[in-house]
Design a protein around this motif. Structure first.
Motif, mmCIF file in Angstrom:
data_model
loop_
_atom_site.group_PDB
_atom_site.id
_atom_site.type_symbol
_atom_site.label_atom_id
_atom_site.label_comp_id
_atom_site.label_asym_id
_atom_site.label_seq_id
_atom_site.Cartn_x
_atom_site.Cartn_y
_atom_site.Cartn_z
ATOM 1 N N ALA A 162 -9.337 -3.060 -11.064
ATOM 2 C CA ALA A 162 -10.499 -3.944 -10.967
ATOM 3 C C ALA A 162 -11.318 -3.987 -12.248
ATOM 4 O O ALA A 162 -12.224 -4.810 -12.370
ATOM 5 N N GLN A 163 -11.006 -3.143 -13.215
ATOM 6 C CA GLN A 163 -11.696 -3.164 -14.505
ATOM 7 C C GLN A 163 -10.933 -3.979 -15.546
ATOM 8 O O GLN A 163 -11.377 -4.107 -16.680
ATOM 9 N N CYS A 164 -9.791 -4.511 -15.173
ATOM 10 C CA CYS A 164 -8.954 -5.311 -16.072
ATOM 11 C C CYS A 164 -9.160 -6.789 -15.747
ATOM 12 O O CYS A 164 -8.920 -7.219 -14.619
ATOM 13 N N SER A 165 -9.615 -7.558 -16.722
ATOM 14 C CA SER A 165 -9.882 -8.978 -16.461
ATOM 15 C C SER A 165 -8.621 -9.732 -16.049
ATOM 16 O O SER A 165 -8.680 -10.617 -15.181
ATOM 17 N N LEU A 166 -7.491 -9.404 -16.624
ATOM 18 C CA LEU A 166 -6.238 -10.052 -16.235
ATOM 19 C C LEU A 166 -5.895 -9.720 -14.781
ATOM 20 O O LEU A 166 -5.532 -10.604 -14.003
ATOM 21 N N CYS A 167 -6.035 -8.465 -14.411
ATOM 22 C CA CYS A 167 -5.732 -8.037 -13.038
ATOM 23 C C CYS A 167 -6.643 -8.725 -12.028
ATOM 24 O O CYS A 167 -6.199 -9.155 -10.966
ATOM 25 N N VAL A 168 -7.919 -8.829 -12.363
ATOM 26 C CA VAL A 168 -8.871 -9.491 -11.472
ATOM 27 C C VAL A 168 -8.539 -10.979 -11.368
ATOM 28 O O VAL A 168 -8.603 -11.567 -10.283
ATOM 29 N N HIS A 169 -8.155 -11.594 -12.478
ATOM 30 C CA HIS A 169 -7.751 -13.007 -12.463
ATOM 31 C C HIS A 169 -6.547 -13.202 -11.536
ATOM 32 O O HIS A 169 -6.531 -14.115 -10.702
ATOM 33 N N VAL A 177 -6.732 -4.287 -2.933
ATOM 34 C CA VAL A 177 -7.619 -3.124 -2.959
ATOM 35 C C VAL A 177 -7.693 -2.603 -4.391
ATOM 36 O O VAL A 177 -6.658 -2.420 -5.034
ATOM 37 N N PRO A 178 -8.904 -2.369 -4.902
ATOM 38 C CA PRO A 178 -9.017 -1.804 -6.249
ATOM 39 C C PRO A 178 -8.337 -0.430 -6.328
ATOM 40 O O PRO A 178 -8.584 0.445 -5.491
ATOM 41 N N ALA A 179 -7.463 -0.274 -7.309
ATOM 42 C CA ALA A 179 -6.788 1.005 -7.518
ATOM 43 C C ALA A 179 -7.823 2.065 -7.867
ATOM 44 O O ALA A 179 -8.795 1.794 -8.564
ATOM 45 N N GLY A 180 -7.628 3.260 -7.354
ATOM 46 C CA GLY A 180 -8.535 4.353 -7.646
ATOM 47 C C GLY A 180 -9.842 4.309 -6.877
ATOM 48 O O GLY A 180 -10.677 5.195 -7.033
ATOM 49 N N SER A 181 -10.049 3.304 -6.047
ATOM 50 C CA SER A 181 -11.293 3.176 -5.278
ATOM 51 C C SER A 181 -11.313 4.177 -4.125
ATOM 52 O O SER A 181 -10.291 4.772 -3.768
ATOM 53 N N ASP A 182 -12.476 4.342 -3.535
ATOM 54 C CA ASP A 182 -12.601 5.213 -2.361
ATOM 55 C C ASP A 182 -11.669 4.739 -1.250
ATOM 56 O O ASP A 182 -11.023 5.552 -0.589
ATOM 57 N N PRO A 184 -19.084 -3.578 -13.564
ATOM 58 C CA PRO A 184 -18.717 -3.877 -12.182
ATOM 59 C C PRO A 184 -17.964 -5.197 -12.101
ATOM 60 O O PRO A 184 -18.089 -6.054 -12.966
ATOM 61 N N CYS A 185 -17.183 -5.344 -11.046
ATOM 62 C CA CYS A 185 -16.459 -6.600 -10.827
ATOM 63 C C CYS A 185 -17.442 -7.732 -10.596
ATOM 64 O O CYS A 185 -18.490 -7.539 -9.980
ATOM 65 N N ALA A 186 -17.076 -8.907 -11.055
ATOM 66 C CA ALA A 186 -17.937 -10.071 -10.888
ATOM 67 C C ALA A 186 -18.100 -10.451 -9.419
ATOM 68 O O ALA A 186 -19.108 -10.995 -9.017
#
Length: 147
Positions: A24-31, A48-53, A138-140
């Protein structure tokens, strides 16, 4: 990953849902995440964001550091796909791209997946260096990413 495994899952059981763990911190991944959400899906994709709770809670047995380095897709029967297989599974879940995914899983299609992943890795490497300079953001769309 064989095409048969991708299409039917473990022991011939149909895949009913796939979870995509993405950075979720990678703009390409979020796109790509947003693009996947807009596509008609034959198999529901849970992103699901990797590494998230949530990722740690739902999948305590996997190496969450690996999921931040490489896209990981998890089937509802515990199948784990990484890298090339994960990208193919994402496409396989989509109505308009299933036939393309089946072709990409063949020896003729694999080089195209490999080149795409190399290009994405280069982009992530360049953008990751910039992200480290700025610090995490943070994610947009308000996804729950641990900071």
């Amino acid at each position: 990953m064989s095409t048969a495994t991708a299409v039917t899952g473990v022991r011939g059981t149909p895949v009913r849902q796939l979870t995509v763990l993405y950075d979720a911190q990678c703009s390409l991944c979020v796109h790509v995440r947003h693009w996947l959400q807009r596509q008609p899906q034959l198999v529901p994709l849970r992103l699901v964001p990797a590494g998230s709770d949530e990722a740690h809670r739902v999948y305590p047995e996997i190496d969450h550091g690996d999921t931040l380095r490489e896209i990981t897709v998890i089937g509802d029967r515990g199948q784990v796909y990484r890298g090339e297989a994960a990208w193919i599974m994402c496409l396989w879940a989509l109505a308009e791209y299933r036939a393309k995914a089946k072709w990409l899983a063949t020896p003729a299609g694999k080089p195209f997946v490999r080149v795409t992943l190399l290009a994405a890795a280069k982009y992530r490497e360049r953008s990751g260096a910039r992200r480290l300079e700025r610090g995490p953001a943070p994610c947009a769309d308000g996804c729950d990413v641990p900071h």
